[in-house]
Scaffold this active site. Structure first.
Site, PDB file in Angstrom:
ATOM      1  N   ARG A 235       0.835  -1.195   0.000  1.00 48.07           N
ATOM      2  CA  ARG A 235       0.000   0.000   0.000  1.00 48.07           C
ATOM      3  C   ARG A 235       0.868   1.242   0.000  1.00 48.07           C
ATOM      4  NH1 ARG A 235      -3.501  -2.348  -1.731  1.00 48.07           N
ATOM      5  NH2 ARG A 235      -5.670  -2.565  -1.096  1.00 48.07           N
ATOM      6  N   GLU A 264      -3.254   7.904  -5.682  1.00 48.66           N
ATOM      7  CA  GLU A 264      -3.379   7.217  -6.978  1.00 48.66           C
ATOM      8  C   GLU A 264      -4.606   7.754  -7.713  1.00 48.66           C
ATOM      9  OE1 GLU A 264      -3.485   3.013  -6.274  1.00 48.66           O
ATOM     10  OE2 GLU A 264      -1.521   2.977  -5.305  1.00 48.66           O
ATOM     11  N   HIS A 283      -0.525   0.104  -9.958  1.00 52.22           N
ATOM     12  CA  HIS A 283      -1.238  -0.782  -9.019  1.00 52.22           C
ATOM     13  C   HIS A 283      -1.695  -2.071  -9.718  1.00 52.22           C
ATOM     14  CE1 HIS A 283      -3.504  -0.486  -4.964  1.00 52.22           C
ATOM     15  NE2 HIS A 283      -3.298  -1.757  -5.266  1.00 52.22           N
TER      16      HIS A 283
END
Length: 316
Positions: A235, A264, A283
């Site tokens: 994360r 993000e 991601h």
């Protein structure tokens, strides 16, 4: 039975829900339409999300029929699990479904750091033939340090050992009798600092909590080898990005592979964008065709169990 899906899901998951008798409403962009989502959710028994939908008390209050929230992944920082529990709404997640994909991403990063085949190819197609420039390094006999020793670290360790690497790790919740120690022979260190200072590659596998926020910051980066790389597939927010950018610019460490960021998509002002030794991906560590089929089908099955009053092994 009705289920609302607010983010992308593979067709196999939708088919599983339909086969269970669910009426499925699917809009992969619904997470962006907050007011519409709050209006719609009241008519559903279940909602399935990824990491963009904000499942907070407001949404849970609006979902007056909700029995379960399904998370297409493993991170739960976008879901207020405490609020869900207070409302007797269960949360299910894709337990271990993308672990292999993440482990393979980590190994890809390590191999890429040592044998940059993509850049060699680009250089040749630009008219060059520089064998010295692309003389790489072996990863055999190098050390990988795992921060957090859960299922993904277990799979990384197995692959790293197959390459002849030494595997060490740190996790204050692991004992000498845990599977990753007894079956994979990971050397568990007593402190994070030991792992950072001894490793050629650091791979992070912990959830984002108040205790892990900025777990890796300026002092931790300074304790790493100048030849070391750090890899984050867990994360954003676990690594202090300002400190990391400074460490890369000043060659405090050799490089970073970042699949997750504190914000993000990445901000155009993020200094990491201007660091040549920072490799950033959107991601995707857990995103492979295989893992997404597993994730979609697993969450669909577990959501169905909860709505039907059955027990699920994938609840928090």
């Amino acid at each position: 039975m009705r289920v609302l899906i607010t983010e992308i899901i593979w067709n196999e998951g939708i088919e599983e829900l339909i086969n269970q008798g669910f009426e499925v409403d699917y809009d992969e962009t619904l997470w962006k339409k907050r007011e519409k989502l709050l209006e719609m959710v009241k008519d559903y028994d279940a909602i399935i999300v990824r990491n963009q939908t904000r499942v907070d008390h407001e949404l849970l209050d609006a979902g007056i029929r909700l029995k379960v929230v399904g998370r297409l992944g493993v991170g739960l920082d976008n879901i207020d699990t405490t609020a869900a529990k207070k409302r007797n709404i269960q949360v299910v997640y894709a337990r271990h479904a993308n672990a292999t994909s993440v482990a393979e991403y980590v190994m890809t990063a390590i191999l890429s750091a040592n044998r940059p085949l993509y850049f060699a190819d680009k250089d040749i197609k630009a008219g060059n033939w520089d064998r010295k420039k692309f003389t790489g390094r072996e990863i055999a006999n190098k050390t990988i340090g795992l921060i957090g020793l859960g299922e993904i670290s277990h799979r990384v360790a197995k692959r790293a050992l197959a390459f002849g690497m030494t595997v060490i790790g740190y996790d204050p919740y692991i004992t000498e009798n845990d599977f990753i120690v007894t079956e994979t022979a990971v050397q568990v260190k007593e402190s994070l600092e030991e792992v950072l200072s001894e490793s050629d590659y650091i791979s992070i596998h912990v959830p984002l909590t108040p205790a892990t926020h900025y777990l890796i910051s300026e002092s931790e980066l300074k304790s790493m080898k100048t030849s070391a790389y750090i890899i984050n597939t867990s994360r954003g927010g676990i690594i202090n990005e300002t400190a990391l950018a400074s460490a890369l610019i000043n060659h405090t460490i050799a490089g970073a592979f970042l699949d997750v960021l504190e914000v993000e998509p990445i901000s155009s002002s993020n200094k990491l964008l201007f660091c040549e030794t920072a490799m950033i991906t959107p991601h995707i560590a857990g995103l492979t065709q295989e893992s997404q089929i597993r994730t979609s089908v697993l969450v669909a099955k577990e959501v169905g169990k909860i709505v039907k009053g059955e027990h699920s092994l994938c609840t928090i």
